[in-house]
Motif scaffolding. Structure first.
Motif, short mmCIF file in Angstrom:
data_model
loop_
_atom_site.label_atom_id
_atom_site.label_comp_id
_atom_site.label_asym_id
_atom_site.label_seq_id
_atom_site.Cartn_x
_atom_site.Cartn_y
_atom_site.Cartn_z
N LEU A 38 0.83 -1.20 0.00
CA LEU A 38 0.00 0.00 0.00
C LEU A 38 0.87 1.26 0.00
O LEU A 38 0.59 2.21 -0.72
CB LEU A 38 -0.93 -0.01 1.21
CG LEU A 38 -1.95 1.12 1.30
CD1 LEU A 38 -2.89 1.08 0.11
CD2 LEU A 38 -2.71 1.04 2.60
N MET A 39 1.94 1.26 0.81
CA MET A 39 2.83 2.42 0.82
C MET A 39 3.50 2.63 -0.53
O MET A 39 3.66 3.76 -0.99
CB MET A 39 3.90 2.24 1.90
CG MET A 39 3.39 2.46 3.30
SD MET A 39 4.75 2.35 4.48
CE MET A 39 4.22 0.97 5.45
N LEU A 40 3.87 1.54 -1.19
CA LEU A 40 4.48 1.64 -2.52
C LEU A 40 3.48 2.19 -3.52
O LEU A 40 3.81 3.05 -4.33
CB LEU A 40 4.98 0.27 -2.97
CG LEU A 40 5.64 0.21 -4.34
CD1 LEU A 40 6.93 1.00 -4.32
CD2 LEU A 40 5.88 -1.21 -4.74
N LEU A 41 2.23 1.70 -3.46
CA LEU A 41 1.21 2.22 -4.37
C LEU A 41 0.90 3.69 -4.09
O LEU A 41 0.59 4.45 -5.01
CB LEU A 41 -0.07 1.39 -4.24
CG LEU A 41 -0.06 0.02 -4.92
CD1 LEU A 41 -1.29 -0.77 -4.54
CD2 LEU A 41 0.04 0.18 -6.42
N LEU A 42 1.00 4.11 -2.83
CA LEU A 42 0.73 5.50 -2.50
C LEU A 42 1.76 6.45 -3.09
O LEU A 42 1.47 7.62 -3.32
CB LEU A 42 0.65 5.69 -0.98
CG LEU A 42 -0.61 5.13 -0.31
CD1 LEU A 42 -0.50 5.24 1.20
CD2 LEU A 42 -1.85 5.86 -0.81
N THR A 43 2.98 5.94 -3.32
CA THR A 43 3.99 6.80 -3.95
C THR A 43 3.70 7.01 -5.43
O THR A 43 4.17 7.98 -6.02
CB THR A 43 5.40 6.19 -3.80
OG1 THR A 43 5.44 4.93 -4.46
CG2 THR A 43 5.78 6.05 -2.35
N VAL A 44 2.94 6.10 -6.02
CA VAL A 44 2.66 6.17 -7.45
C VAL A 44 1.26 6.74 -7.73
O VAL A 44 1.07 7.45 -8.72
CB VAL A 44 2.79 4.76 -8.08
CG1 VAL A 44 2.49 4.78 -9.56
CG2 VAL A 44 4.15 4.19 -7.81
N THR A 45 0.30 6.42 -6.88
CA THR A 45 -1.09 6.84 -7.12
C THR A 45 -1.64 7.56 -5.89
O THR A 45 -0.95 7.71 -4.87
CB THR A 45 -1.99 5.62 -7.41
OG1 THR A 45 -2.01 4.78 -6.25
CG2 THR A 45 -1.50 4.82 -8.60
N ASP A 46 -2.90 7.95 -5.97
CA ASP A 46 -3.56 8.59 -4.82
C ASP A 46 -4.10 7.50 -3.89
O ASP A 46 -4.17 6.32 -4.26
CB ASP A 46 -4.66 9.54 -5.29
CG ASP A 46 -5.76 8.84 -6.07
OD1 ASP A 46 -5.64 7.64 -6.32
OD2 ASP A 46 -6.76 9.51 -6.42
N PRO A 47 -4.46 7.86 -2.65
CA PRO A 47 -4.91 6.85 -1.67
C PRO A 47 -6.13 6.05 -2.12
O PRO A 47 -6.22 4.85 -1.85
CB PRO A 47 -5.24 7.68 -0.43
CG PRO A 47 -4.40 8.90 -0.55
CD PRO A 47 -4.30 9.17 -2.01
N MET A 48 -7.07 6.67 -2.80
CA MET A 48 -8.28 5.96 -3.24
C MET A 48 -7.93 4.87 -4.25
O MET A 48 -8.41 3.74 -4.16
CB MET A 48 -9.27 6.95 -3.85
CG MET A 48 -10.60 6.34 -4.20
SD MET A 48 -11.53 5.81 -2.77
CE MET A 48 -12.18 7.37 -2.25
N THR A 49 -7.10 5.19 -5.21
CA THR A 49 -6.71 4.21 -6.22
C THR A 49 -5.88 3.09 -5.61
O THR A 49 -6.07 1.92 -5.95
CB THR A 49 -5.91 4.90 -7.34
OG1 THR A 49 -6.68 5.99 -7.85
CG2 THR A 49 -5.58 3.95 -8.47
N ALA A 50 -4.98 3.44 -4.71
CA ALA A 50 -4.15 2.42 -4.05
C ALA A 50 -5.02 1.44 -3.26
O ALA A 50 -4.81 0.22 -3.31
CB ALA A 50 -3.13 3.09 -3.15
N SER A 51 -6.01 1.97 -2.54
CA SER A 51 -6.91 1.11 -1.77
C SER A 51 -7.74 0.23 -2.69
O SER A 51 -7.99 -0.95 -2.39
CB SER A 51 -7.83 1.95 -0.90
OG SER A 51 -7.09 2.66 0.06
N ALA A 52 -8.19 0.77 -3.81
CA ALA A 52 -8.96 -0.01 -4.77
C ALA A 52 -8.12 -1.14 -5.37
O ALA A 52 -8.60 -2.26 -5.55
CB ALA A 52 -9.50 0.89 -5.87
N ILE A 53 -6.87 -0.86 -5.65
CA ILE A 53 -5.98 -1.88 -6.20
C ILE A 53 -5.76 -3.00 -5.18
O ILE A 53 -5.85 -4.19 -5.50
CB ILE A 53 -4.64 -1.27 -6.65
CG1 ILE A 53 -4.87 -0.38 -7.88
CG2 ILE A 53 -3.61 -2.35 -6.96
CD1 ILE A 53 -3.65 0.44 -8.26
N MET A 54 -5.49 -2.62 -3.94
CA MET A 54 -5.27 -3.62 -2.88
C MET A 54 -6.54 -4.45 -2.65
O MET A 54 -6.48 -5.68 -2.53
CB MET A 54 -4.84 -2.95 -1.59
CG MET A 54 -3.47 -2.33 -1.63
SD MET A 54 -2.14 -3.52 -1.79
CE MET A 54 -2.24 -4.32 -0.21
#
Length: 110
Positions: A38-54
């Protein structure tokens, strides 16, 4: 005789304890890996998108595991069901004895 039973119980308890601790450690590791992903995705995308991906990843993995569990269980049940079915041309001895007892009881009442 009882020493063998005690040893068997002790071995089973030890396997259960080790398996439980292993499962707990796996869950903790999965939690840390999820947090780092999640932290890695947050560096690339916004929190909503990162949560949706996870969430989508966990949902997909969960659905795949449920499908795999269902298909292996149904295969096992079909295979097991074929082996257990009794022959239809002869009555099992217990059922035959029960029916004979019922017939004798009904004849005795008359």
């Amino acid at each position: 005789m009882f020493s063998h039973l005690r040893q068997s119980i002790r071995d089973t308890a030890q396997r259960f304890a080790l398996g439980s601790v292993g499962a707990l450690m796996t869950l903790v590791g999965l939690g840390f890996l999820s947090a780092s992903a999640l932290m890695l995705l947050l560096t690339v995308t916004d929190p909503m998108t990162a949560s949706a991906i996870m969430g989508g990843a966990y949902l997909g993995i969960g659905l795949l595991m449920m499908v795999a569990a269902r298909s292996s269980k149904s295969d096992h049940n079909r295979h097991h069901h074929r082996e257990v079915q009794p022959k239809t041309d002869e009555m099992p001895p217990l059922a035959a004895a029960f029916m004979q007892g019922m017939a004798q009881g009904m004849a005795h009442r008359r």
